[in-house]
Design an enzyme around this catalytic site. Structure first.
Site, PDB file in Angstrom:
ATOM      1  N   GLU A  88      15.321  51.789  49.030  1.00 39.01           N
ATOM      2  CA  GLU A  88      16.346  52.825  49.214  1.00 39.01           C
ATOM      3  C   GLU A  88      17.514  52.362  50.087  1.00 39.01           C
ATOM      4  O   GLU A  88      18.007  53.111  50.940  1.00 39.01           O
ATOM      5  CB  GLU A  88      15.729  54.102  49.813  1.00 39.01           C
ATOM      6  CG  GLU A  88      14.578  54.678  49.007  1.00 39.01           C
ATOM      7  CD  GLU A  88      15.002  55.108  47.603  1.00 39.01           C
ATOM      8  OE1 GLU A  88      16.126  55.592  47.441  1.00 39.01           O
ATOM      9  OE2 GLU A  88      14.184  54.941  46.672  1.00 39.01           O
ATOM     10  N   VAL A  89      17.957  51.146  49.878  1.00 36.20           N
ATOM     11  CA  VAL A  89      19.090  50.632  50.654  1.00 36.20           C
ATOM     12  C   VAL A  89      20.377  50.586  49.841  1.00 36.20           C
ATOM     13  O   VAL A  89      21.436  50.238  50.380  1.00 36.20           O
ATOM     14  CB  VAL A  89      18.796  49.232  51.240  1.00 36.20           C
ATOM     15  CG1 VAL A  89      17.636  49.290  52.211  1.00 36.20           C
ATOM     16  CG2 VAL A  89      18.542  48.220  50.136  1.00 36.20           C
ATOM     17  N   GLY A 144      24.780  48.846  51.465  1.00 29.26           N
ATOM     18  CA  GLY A 144      24.584  49.623  50.248  1.00 29.26           C
ATOM     19  C   GLY A 144      24.968  51.079  50.345  1.00 29.26           C
ATOM     20  O   GLY A 144      25.234  51.717  49.320  1.00 29.26           O
ATOM     21  N   PRO A 199      30.446  53.403  50.024  1.00 27.46           N
ATOM     22  CA  PRO A 199      30.294  54.652  50.762  1.00 27.46           C
ATOM     23  C   PRO A 199      29.076  55.451  50.324  1.00 27.46           C
ATOM     24  O   PRO A 199      28.670  55.414  49.162  1.00 27.46           O
ATOM     25  CB  PRO A 199      31.591  55.403  50.453  1.00 27.46           C
ATOM     26  CG  PRO A 199      32.085  54.824  49.174  1.00 27.46           C
ATOM     27  CD  PRO A 199      31.652  53.399  49.177  1.00 27.46           C
ATOM     28  N   LYS A 206      16.215  44.410  35.107  1.00 26.74           N
ATOM     29  CA  LYS A 206      15.288  44.931  36.113  1.00 26.74           C
ATOM     30  C   LYS A 206      13.908  44.417  35.744  1.00 26.74           C
ATOM     31  O   LYS A 206      13.287  44.897  34.793  1.00 26.74           O
ATOM     32  CB  LYS A 206      15.311  46.461  36.101  1.00 26.74           C
ATOM     33  CG  LYS A 206      14.427  47.108  37.158  1.00 26.74           C
ATOM     34  CD  LYS A 206      15.100  47.142  38.508  1.00 26.74           C
ATOM     35  CE  LYS A 206      14.274  47.938  39.500  1.00 26.74           C
ATOM     36  NZ  LYS A 206      14.917  48.011  40.825  1.00 26.74           N
ATOM     37  N   LYS A 254      20.525  49.136  46.393  1.00 25.67           N
ATOM     38  CA  LYS A 254      20.600  48.000  45.472  1.00 25.67           C
ATOM     39  C   LYS A 254      21.198  48.378  44.125  1.00 25.67           C
ATOM     40  O   LYS A 254      22.014  47.639  43.565  1.00 25.67           O
ATOM     41  CB  LYS A 254      19.209  47.405  45.232  1.00 25.67           C
ATOM     42  CG  LYS A 254      18.591  46.682  46.384  1.00 25.67           C
ATOM     43  CD  LYS A 254      17.323  45.953  45.971  1.00 25.67           C
ATOM     44  CE  LYS A 254      16.307  46.863  45.322  1.00 25.67           C
ATOM     45  NZ  LYS A 254      15.790  47.913  46.221  1.00 25.67           N
TER      46      LYS A 254
END
Length: 237
Positions: free
Chosen positions: A10-11, A168, A198, A35, A13
């Site tokens: 949850e950064v 991110g 943002p 992916k 990517k």
């Protein structure tokens, strides 16, 4: 090609992957996004590559494996009784995509050393198999320097190139840690700060998303982001 890893889950990517893809598409380049393993979703549910396509537009997307539990790929595969993904599988898929695309982006799952298979293979092994540079996606605030430095150290020790670090999800109201990290993140990563997306950018449509991506990514990706100019917007006491 470019491998995109996070310092954790949850950064941002997927947003970063979409931004790079959108900028490349705007330059007329043929883009593919791979992916290797999607976790935490059932068959038919939209995953990360679907989100990239929604934000970036006309890109080729491919997902090699999907597991229902929101766990590390190797663990999720074991619990579901499904086959795991090996670095060779990813390398073969990237080679096929690279034949008719100008840019292939490989988005990891979680952090760099999350396990993909029963032998302990990780995204670092995938990057090594591809001989591909790696972009680090990091959080903005407190704790990110340690996670970024650990990621960068693994890359260096394995002979992998860290091309840069991107924030991110840059907060609407950055705190002191986030502001000072604009200076400290490149040192932790051993690579330049190449952008800051943002917070909430994934809520935009594709046209507005491209506009934001242009100002949020370095010219290295086709944007206009300059770390010194960005940092100058904020006064740090």
């Amino acid at each position: 090609m470019l491998v995109i890893t996070g310092t954790g889950t949850e950064v941002g990517k997927t947003a970063v992957t979409a931004g790079i893809a959108a900028l490349a598409r705007a330059e007329g380049r043929r883009v593919a996004v791979l992916k290797p393993a999607q976790t935490g979703l059932l068959p038919g549910e939209p995953g990360d590559v679907a989100e990239v396509a929604r934000l970036a537009g006309d890109v080729t997307t491919r997902e090699l494996a999907r597991y229902p539990d929101p766990l590390a790929p190797a663990t999720a595969a074991r619990r579901a009784g499904l086959a795991t993904v090996h670095p060779g599988d990813v390398a073969a898929a990237v080679t096929a995509l690279d034949a008719d695309h100008d840019l292939v982006l490989v988005e990891g799952a979680g952090g760099l050393l999350v396990r993909f298979d029963e032998t302990g293979s990780t995204l670092a092994d995938i990057a090594w198999a591809l001989n591909a540079p790696v972009l680090i996606v990091a959080q903005a605030g407190l704790g990110t320097l340690n996670a970024t430095a650990l990621t960068a150290e693994v890359l260096q020790r394995r002979g992998l190139e860290a091309v840069g670090v991107v924030v991110g999800s840059w907060p609407l109201h950055p705190d002191l840690a986030s502001l000072t990290n604009l200076t400290d993140l490149p040192e932790a990563a051993g690579a330049p700060l190449l952008g800051a997306l943002p917070q909430g950018v994934t809520k935009l449509g594709s046209v507005d998303f491209l506009t934001v991506a242009r100002r949020s990514f370095s010219p290295w990706f086709g944007g206009r982001f300059d770390p010194e100019t960005f940092a100058a917007q904020f006064a740090v006491q």
